[in-house]
Scaffold this active site. Sequence first.
Site, mmCIF file in Angstrom:
data_model
loop_
_atom_site.group_PDB
_atom_site.id
_atom_site.type_symbol
_atom_site.label_atom_id
_atom_site.label_comp_id
_atom_site.label_asym_id
_atom_site.label_seq_id
_atom_site.Cartn_x
_atom_site.Cartn_y
_atom_site.Cartn_z
ATOM 1 N N PRO A 2 0.898 -1.190 -0.045
ATOM 2 C CA PRO A 2 -0.012 0.049 0.061
ATOM 3 C C PRO A 2 0.915 1.165 -0.086
ATOM 4 O O PRO A 2 1.349 1.637 0.971
ATOM 5 C CB PRO A 2 -0.937 -0.102 1.282
ATOM 6 C CG PRO A 2 -0.398 -1.319 1.904
ATOM 7 C CD PRO A 2 0.798 -1.771 1.340
ATOM 8 N N GLU A 3 1.014 1.887 -1.211
ATOM 9 C CA GLU A 3 1.626 3.225 -1.074
ATOM 10 C C GLU A 3 0.136 4.062 -1.311
ATOM 11 O O GLU A 3 -0.965 3.650 -1.427
ATOM 12 C CB GLU A 3 2.352 3.359 -2.306
ATOM 13 C CG GLU A 3 3.498 2.645 -2.222
ATOM 14 C CD GLU A 3 5.006 3.271 -2.640
ATOM 15 O OE1 GLU A 3 4.941 4.689 -2.540
ATOM 16 O OE2 GLU A 3 5.980 2.579 -2.785
#
Length: 271
Positions: A2-3
């Site tokens: 998750p960016e």
Amino acid sequence: MPELPEVETTLRGIAPHITDRTILECVFRTEKLRWPLDTDLCYLLPGEKISRVERRAKYLLLFCGHGTLILHLGMSGSLRIVSADTTEQKHDHVDLIFTDGQCLRLTDPRKFGAFLYTDADPYTHKLLLHLGPEPLTDDFTGDYLYSVSRGKKQSIKQFIMDQKVVVGVGNIYASEALFSSGIRPDRAAGRVSLKRLRSLVVAIKAILQKAILAGGTTIHDFNQADGKPGYFTQQLQVYGRSGDRCVICGETILSQKLGQRSTFYCPQCQS
DNA sequence: ACGCTCTCCTGGCCGC
DNA sequence: TGCGGCCAGGAGAGCG
């Protein structure tokens, strides 16, 4: 995994399913993620209705009647909407079950994520209070970056990954944006010109937006348990490509550690 | 204030 | 195939 683009995609994916829904049950299957889970929530949350969902940096905010849940996916977390009777699998740590039979399920193999609750305004929570501007808003400009970077000896790459400077620029996109704007990642932040910082800001916005657009169709890839780049791999120009030829000049891509993090760059195109 | 290092945790991969 | 070592996209805590 998750960016910021993945968190934004997650927000868009879950919001329609949980907004205006009432919590029936909160289930914890582990004692702690990054921080201990507050077992009081198991009796505090039932009966609360989610009024809205927001994202700030990589945090997701679930506003309830009397407080707000603050979630973070860490390095390996993901959220899915499943039917409440779906059998839990390994690393499914938290279920938020709603009265309509749907369930918001948090999976996080590495347990670096967060599941917190606050009675106060979440934006005054100490985790959110000192965050820098959102990269995709007009508050994030080359002039801003210039003003806060003067005199800084820290590398420009570590600087843009500092959440107090700007939020949401993770390790992958930092290397990519610096390549795109021709700046060596180990250059001192205070010694990058205004012109180049403007170019860097444009690059950061472009790459995050591109990734958000790609994210919508590839959310299923979130479940991959490994640490490899997912859907965006095809589009990466330098990240993970040490030893390969630069797509622009043909020079060999190099890697180095900056602040314990792998960093990739072209010694010819970046200065 | 600044910047550096360590840390939480699990799992995949590589080399022997 | 088994095992040890290394690596991983985040980011707060603690230190000098």
